[in-house]
Design a protein around this motif. Structure first.
Motif, mmCIF file in Angstrom:
data_model
loop_
_atom_site.group_PDB
_atom_site.id
_atom_site.type_symbol
_atom_site.label_atom_id
_atom_site.label_comp_id
_atom_site.label_asym_id
_atom_site.label_seq_id
_atom_site.Cartn_x
_atom_site.Cartn_y
_atom_site.Cartn_z
ATOM 1 N N PHE A 1 0.788 -1.074 -0.114
ATOM 2 C CA PHE A 1 -0.179 -0.001 -0.048
ATOM 3 C C PHE A 1 0.737 1.055 0.257
ATOM 4 O O PHE A 1 2.088 1.244 0.282
ATOM 5 N N ALA A 2 0.354 2.552 -0.402
ATOM 6 C CA ALA A 2 1.063 3.774 -0.208
ATOM 7 C C ALA A 2 0.787 4.370 0.954
ATOM 8 O O ALA A 2 -0.289 4.221 1.507
ATOM 9 N N CYS A 3 1.878 5.022 1.385
ATOM 10 C CA CYS A 3 1.687 5.709 2.767
ATOM 11 C C CYS A 3 2.213 7.103 2.637
ATOM 12 O O CYS A 3 3.427 7.212 2.728
ATOM 13 N N GLY A 4 1.394 8.138 2.097
ATOM 14 C CA GLY A 4 1.935 9.312 1.801
ATOM 15 C C GLY A 4 2.815 9.166 0.424
ATOM 16 O O GLY A 4 2.248 8.585 -0.399
ATOM 17 N N ASP A 5 4.051 9.674 0.414
ATOM 18 C CA ASP A 5 4.860 9.272 -0.845
ATOM 19 C C ASP A 5 5.611 8.144 -0.703
ATOM 20 O O ASP A 5 6.785 7.722 -1.585
ATOM 21 N N GLN A 6 5.381 7.159 0.599
ATOM 22 C CA GLN A 6 5.938 6.053 0.531
ATOM 23 C C GLN A 6 5.116 5.021 0.033
ATOM 24 O O GLN A 6 4.158 4.636 0.466
ATOM 25 N N GLU A 7 6.165 3.885 -0.570
ATOM 26 C CA GLU A 7 5.661 2.464 -1.085
ATOM 27 C C GLU A 7 5.861 1.405 0.066
ATOM 28 O O GLU A 7 7.067 1.484 0.576
ATOM 29 N N VAL A 8 4.893 0.921 0.438
ATOM 30 C CA VAL A 8 5.004 -0.072 1.711
ATOM 31 C C VAL A 8 4.612 -1.358 1.414
ATOM 32 O O VAL A 8 3.605 -1.515 0.833
ATOM 33 N N SER A 9 5.519 -2.364 1.845
ATOM 34 C CA SER A 9 5.336 -3.829 1.685
ATOM 35 C C SER A 9 5.259 -4.426 3.437
ATOM 36 O O SER A 9 6.047 -4.002 4.083
ATOM 37 N N MET A 10 4.181 -5.042 3.624
ATOM 38 C CA MET A 10 3.767 -5.428 5.021
ATOM 39 C C MET A 10 3.550 -6.903 4.769
ATOM 40 O O MET A 10 2.620 -7.315 3.927
ATOM 41 N N GLN A 11 3.841 -7.941 5.528
ATOM 42 C CA GLN A 11 3.420 -9.194 5.866
ATOM 43 C C GLN A 11 3.594 -9.708 7.094
ATOM 44 O O GLN A 11 4.364 -9.500 8.048
#
Length: 486
Positions: free
Chosen positions: A209-219
């Protein structure tokens, strides 16, 4: 780096020239496909460099061809000149320029197979480089995991490998275990809603998902989510990056499983040592060997009861333990702590848990201290608060009796007087005035003979004499419970 249309044009051996779509030459090429169909779009997936000689192409079809190729997302169109067409049709050049589609002229001496081989070599080299990078990263991650503080080292290494910020969260998703760099901890409130979404799902779960201007990967880490790995940066993650993240997640899952198994073994040992101490056995030497320490005597016994998630509470207690010696162990369905007064505020500062505290005691009086703390904890369960054994006298007898038991007792004792509110109030007032007729009658606003008649009626309904102190005590206790219930 993926091979782009610009890279292909820069290969002098191929002799390709750009005729349209100059601004889009940086599109990556996934494959090369050759077709002479009027509409090859149904056979394309996107990202291809399409090669054609325009065998079936007519001027009136150029705009439709470009539109269909743009819709499917091809990287570019290579047109072989000197065969079906001496030059690229002007209509095709115009349509490609308007659509921003890279259009390349392929000279007759350059066979299409040469372009296919060039792209294949580049893709193979890219895949090999990706494989080597992944292999090196996995090796470095494994080395980090094998160090003394492997989990923290692994998080830091992943951050450096991907030039990204990394958060490792606990199984609940709300507590930060490690972060790299340290300042990345400030991002926890921003990703909290996404953590909750992943927590609501079962099994091995990953999300991007996107968090502001950051691309985030979570698992989630492990089948029952022993923790959560969150990785973010300003640029997108390539396939190789995801391989590296997956490798780190696997290593972290194994590391957390080992930490969990070790913690469980230590908890069992601590519970066993507490049992030995309760039976008067000396375990000081063994505790010193295990780097555990009892607080200096006299200490207090603290019982924490009613925690919704005892494992989570134990983890939080262990993570936030003060510098003063504290001994924590499980005992039955409670957590028992041996603490000095200097650490008492820390162990009694956990909301949502019933906490009982004993009087000061030593090892010889540990069993009595535990009994006191357990009794105080039972009184504390009424309000999920902290009760000290020394304060129990101020709580009254009813606080020592379970609420359901007291209510059942009151209902049974007062059953013959059910619905007789006047008699109940008269009895309550008479008992409150120690059986004295005049003060009780005055309080009720009736004549003393009227009160005598009411009390006799109570005796008749109950079938018991109110001259007996034990009967008066039982009725007074029942009336207190009855009044609270109302």
């Amino acid at each position: 780096m993926s091979l782009t249309v610009r890279d292909l044009v820069a290969d002098a051996a191929l002799g390709l020239t750009t005729r349209a779509g100059e601004q889009a030459l940086d599109r990556p090429i996934s494959w090369v496909h050759t077709s002479e169909l009027v509409d090859p779009a149904p056979f394309l997936e996107g990202g291809e460099l399409l090669l054609t000689t325009g065998l079936a192409l007519r001027a009136e079809n150029c705009e439709a061809l470009v539109r269909r190729l743009t819709e499917v997302g091809v990287a570019g169109l290579g047109f072989g000149v000197g065969l079906s067409h001496r030059e690229i049709p002007a209509e095709l050049v115009t349509a490609a320029e308007c659509a921003g589609l890279p259009l390349l002229a392929v000279p007759r001496p350059t066979p299409f197979i040469a372009i296919s081989k060039a792209v294949s070599r580049a893709i193979a080299a890219e895949e090999y480089a990706s494989l080597r990078r992944t292999s090196r990263a996995q090796h470095e991650l494994a080395q980090a995991a094998g160090t003394a503080n492997g989990v923290a080292a692994l998080v830091r290494k992943l951050s450096r490998l991907l030039d990204a910020w990394v958060l490792l969260l606990d199984a609940g998703g709300g507590r930060l275990l490690h972060s790299a760099p340290t300042a990345a901890a400030s991002r926890l409130p921003q990703i909290e809603p996404e953590v909750k979404k992943v927590r609501s799902k079962r099994g091995l779960v990953a999300a991007g998902f996107a968090c502001g201007d950051q691309e985030v990967s979570m698992q989630a880490l492990g089948g029952r989510a022993r923790g959560f790995l969150v990785v973010g940066r300003s640029g997108p993650f390539a396939t190789t990056d995801h391989h590296v993240i997956n490798s780190a997640a696997s290593l972290l899952t194994l590391a957390l499983e080992q930490v969990e198994a070790l913690a469980a073994a230590r908890r069992r040992l601590r519970a066993g040592f507490l049992t030995l101490m309760l039976h008067g056995e000396s375990v000081h030497d063994v505790l010193a060997y295990l780097h555990a320490e009892l607080p200096p005597e006299p200490f207090r016994v603290v019982v924490l009861a009613g925690a919704r998630d005892r494992d989570e509470l134990l983890s939080r207690l262990a993570a936030d333990q003060p510098s003063a010696p504290v001994y924590l162990a499980e005992h039955g369905d409670t957590i028992v702590g041996l603490v000095g007064d200097d650490a008492l505020d820390w162990l009694t500062g956990w909301p949502g848990v019933a906490i009982g505290v004993s009087e000061p005691c030593d090892i010889a009086g540990l069993a009595e201290g535990l009994r006191q703390a357990q009794q105080a904890a039972r009184a504390a369960k009424r309000n999920d608060t902290v009760v000290r054994f020394g304060d129990l006298a101020g709580y009254g007898l009813l606080n020592l009796v379970p609420g359901a038991d007291a209510q059942a007792f009151a209902e049974a004792v007062l059953a013959p007087l059910r619905g007789q509110d006047v008699l109940l109030e008269s009895l309550r007032t008479w008992l409150a005035n120690h059986g004295q007729w005049d003060p009780a009658a005055s309080r009720l606003g009736v004549h003393r003979h009227t009160l005598r008649n009411r009390v006799r009626k109570v005796e008749e309904l109950l079938g018991r004499s109110l001259d007996r102190p034990g009967v008066r005590a039982e009725l007074w206790l029942a009336l207190q419970v009855h009044g609270d219930a109302r």
